[in-house]
Design a protein around this motif. Structure first.
Motif: not given
Length: 119
Positions: A97-119
Protein backbone atom coordinates in the motif's frame (compact mmCIF):
# COMPACT_ATOMS: atom_id res chain seq x y z
CA UNK A 1 1.35 -0.76 -9.48
CA UNK A 2 2.14 -4.44 -10.00
CA UNK A 3 3.54 -6.97 -7.55
CA UNK A 4 5.47 -10.04 -8.67
CA UNK A 5 5.93 -12.80 -6.12
CA UNK A 6 8.39 -15.65 -6.38
CA UNK A 7 10.11 -18.30 -4.30
CA UNK A 8 7.37 -20.80 -3.57
CA UNK A 9 7.79 -24.52 -4.01
CA UNK A 10 7.77 -27.93 -2.39
CA UNK A 11 9.73 -28.45 0.80
CA UNK A 12 9.93 -31.09 3.49
CA UNK A 13 8.63 -30.34 6.96
CA UNK A 14 11.33 -28.61 8.96
CA UNK A 15 12.81 -27.03 5.87
CA UNK A 16 13.07 -23.41 4.76
CA UNK A 17 11.94 -21.23 1.90
CA UNK A 18 12.39 -17.56 1.08
CA UNK A 19 9.66 -15.66 -0.73
CA UNK A 20 10.28 -12.42 -2.59
CA UNK A 21 7.86 -9.84 -3.93
CA UNK A 22 8.89 -6.90 -6.09
CA UNK A 23 6.67 -3.91 -6.74
CA UNK A 24 6.90 -1.99 -10.00
CA UNK A 25 5.09 0.80 -11.78
CA UNK A 26 4.38 4.42 -10.99
CA UNK A 27 5.42 4.26 -7.36
CA UNK A 28 6.08 7.37 -5.35
CA UNK A 29 6.21 5.69 -1.97
CA UNK A 30 5.27 2.43 -0.31
CA UNK A 31 4.01 2.40 3.26
CA UNK A 32 3.02 -1.05 4.47
CA UNK A 33 4.02 -4.30 2.79
CA UNK A 34 2.91 -7.72 3.84
CA UNK A 35 2.34 -11.38 3.23
CA UNK A 36 -0.95 -13.22 3.47
CA UNK A 37 -1.83 -16.82 2.77
CA UNK A 38 -4.84 -18.87 1.81
CA UNK A 39 -5.08 -22.60 2.37
CA UNK A 40 -7.64 -24.72 0.49
CA UNK A 41 -11.13 -24.19 1.86
CA UNK A 42 -10.04 -21.42 4.19
CA UNK A 43 -10.11 -17.64 4.09
CA UNK A 44 -7.06 -15.54 3.35
CA UNK A 45 -5.17 -14.72 6.54
CA UNK A 46 -2.42 -12.35 7.54
CA UNK A 47 1.04 -13.84 7.90
CA UNK A 48 3.24 -10.80 8.49
CA UNK A 49 3.43 -7.09 7.75
CA UNK A 50 6.18 -4.51 7.80
CA UNK A 51 5.86 -0.74 7.84
CA UNK A 52 7.97 1.79 6.02
CA UNK A 53 9.93 2.33 9.22
CA UNK A 54 10.53 -1.39 9.65
CA UNK A 55 8.02 -2.22 12.36
CA UNK A 56 6.79 -5.78 12.00
CA UNK A 57 3.70 -7.75 12.94
CA UNK A 58 3.27 -11.52 12.78
CA UNK A 59 0.48 -14.02 13.08
CA UNK A 60 0.86 -16.05 16.26
CA UNK A 61 1.18 -19.23 14.21
CA UNK A 62 4.40 -18.08 12.53
CA UNK A 63 6.11 -16.11 15.29
CA UNK A 64 9.64 -17.30 15.86
CA UNK A 65 9.72 -19.17 12.54
CA UNK A 66 9.06 -16.55 9.85
CA UNK A 67 10.85 -13.25 9.33
CA UNK A 68 9.60 -10.43 7.12
CA UNK A 69 11.99 -7.83 5.75
CA UNK A 70 12.07 -5.25 2.99
CA UNK A 71 14.49 -3.47 0.72
CA UNK A 72 12.90 -0.08 0.17
CA UNK A 73 15.41 0.87 -2.52
CA UNK A 74 14.22 -2.12 -4.55
CA UNK A 75 10.54 -1.89 -3.54
CA UNK A 76 10.82 -5.50 -2.48
CA UNK A 77 9.52 -7.45 0.49
CA UNK A 78 10.82 -10.83 1.63
CA UNK A 79 9.51 -13.62 3.82
CA UNK A 80 12.05 -16.02 5.27
CA UNK A 81 10.22 -19.14 6.39
CA UNK A 82 12.02 -21.62 8.65
CA UNK A 83 10.90 -24.74 10.48
CA UNK A 84 8.06 -25.15 8.02
CA UNK A 85 5.09 -27.27 8.99
CA UNK A 86 2.46 -29.05 6.92
CA UNK A 87 -0.08 -26.49 8.09
CA UNK A 88 1.94 -23.74 6.41
CA UNK A 89 0.87 -25.16 3.05
CA UNK A 90 -1.00 -22.42 1.20
CA UNK A 91 -0.88 -19.92 -1.61
CA UNK A 92 1.07 -16.93 -0.33
CA UNK A 93 0.13 -13.45 -1.53
CA UNK A 94 2.09 -10.26 -1.11
CA UNK A 95 0.48 -6.89 -0.61
CA UNK A 96 1.67 -3.31 -0.77
CA UNK A 97 0.00 0.00 0.00
CA UNK A 98 1.30 3.43 -0.86
CA UNK A 99 1.12 6.41 -3.18
CA UNK A 100 1.62 6.60 -6.92
CA UNK A 101 3.53 9.32 -8.73
CA UNK A 102 0.14 10.69 -9.69
CA UNK A 103 -0.64 11.28 -6.02
CA UNK A 104 -3.20 8.51 -5.91
CA UNK A 105 -3.21 5.91 -3.16
CA UNK A 106 -2.80 2.31 -4.21
CA UNK A 107 -3.24 -1.09 -2.69
CA UNK A 108 -1.98 -3.96 -4.79
CA UNK A 109 -1.77 -7.74 -4.52
CA UNK A 110 0.69 -10.11 -6.08
CA UNK A 111 -0.42 -13.12 -8.08
CA UNK A 112 0.27 -15.65 -5.35
CA UNK A 113 2.95 -18.28 -5.00
CA UNK A 114 2.25 -21.82 -3.82
CA UNK A 115 4.09 -23.21 -0.83
CA UNK A 116 3.67 -26.93 -0.21
CA UNK A 117 5.14 -28.50 2.90
CA UNK A 118 5.33 -32.26 2.82
CA UNK A 119 5.35 -34.24 6.02
Amino acid sequence: VQLQASGGGLVLAGGSLRLSCAASGSIFSINDMGWYRQAPGLERELVATITRRGSTNYADSVKGRFTISRDSAKNTVYLQMNALKAEDTAVYYCNAEGMTTGWAPFGSWGQGTLVTVSS
